[in-house]
Design a protein around this motif. Sequence first.
Motif, mmCIF file in Angstrom:
data_model
loop_
_atom_site.group_PDB
_atom_site.id
_atom_site.type_symbol
_atom_site.label_atom_id
_atom_site.label_comp_id
_atom_site.label_asym_id
_atom_site.label_seq_id
_atom_site.Cartn_x
_atom_site.Cartn_y
_atom_site.Cartn_z
ATOM 1 N N TYR A 31 29.782 6.319 13.745
ATOM 2 C CA TYR A 31 28.534 5.719 14.211
ATOM 3 C C TYR A 31 27.546 5.508 13.071
ATOM 4 O O TYR A 31 26.758 4.569 13.096
ATOM 5 C CB TYR A 31 27.921 6.548 15.333
ATOM 6 N N ASP A 32 27.578 6.365 12.065
ATOM 7 C CA ASP A 32 26.722 6.156 10.901
ATOM 8 C C ASP A 32 27.130 4.890 10.154
ATOM 9 O O ASP A 32 26.274 4.126 9.708
ATOM 10 C CB ASP A 32 26.790 7.366 9.973
ATOM 11 N N ASN A 33 28.428 4.655 10.024
ATOM 12 C CA ASN A 33 28.896 3.421 9.384
ATOM 13 C C ASN A 33 28.502 2.196 10.190
ATOM 14 O O ASN A 33 28.127 1.167 9.624
ATOM 15 C CB ASN A 33 30.420 3.456 9.193
ATOM 16 N N GLN A 34 28.572 2.282 11.509
ATOM 17 C CA GLN A 34 28.147 1.159 12.349
ATOM 18 C C GLN A 34 26.658 0.882 12.173
ATOM 19 O O GLN A 34 26.245 -0.272 12.063
ATOM 20 C CB GLN A 34 28.435 1.445 13.819
ATOM 21 N N LEU A 35 25.852 1.929 12.142
ATOM 22 C CA LEU A 35 24.410 1.742 11.950
ATOM 23 C C LEU A 35 24.106 1.120 10.595
ATOM 24 O O LEU A 35 23.235 0.253 10.491
ATOM 25 C CB LEU A 35 23.678 3.082 12.085
#
Length: 95
Positions: A31-35
């Motif tokens: 999710y950090d990579n998506q953000l």
Amino acid sequence: MKNKVNGSLFASGILFLIFLSALFLGQLEFYDNQLSFYRAEINMKEAQTMRNMAQTHHLHDNQELKFNTGKVRFHEQRYEITLKNGQYYSFEAFK
């Protein structure tokens, strides 16, 4: 015999906690990579919008146009956009 059962129960509990924490950290990383991707996409779209607005104002060489999200400068047939968060973009002028 009793100590052996307690030891294996403790070890399996620790392994289960390690598995759950690895799963949780993997999800956080995903999710950090998506953000990060979405933030970069938003910054690019803001820069493109600012370039389009500057082009409709027909900026001349070395003129600058300021927005609340950053500033656009027309220099040597390129629009140089600097956002307030420090991101820098450079686009060619449409013909």
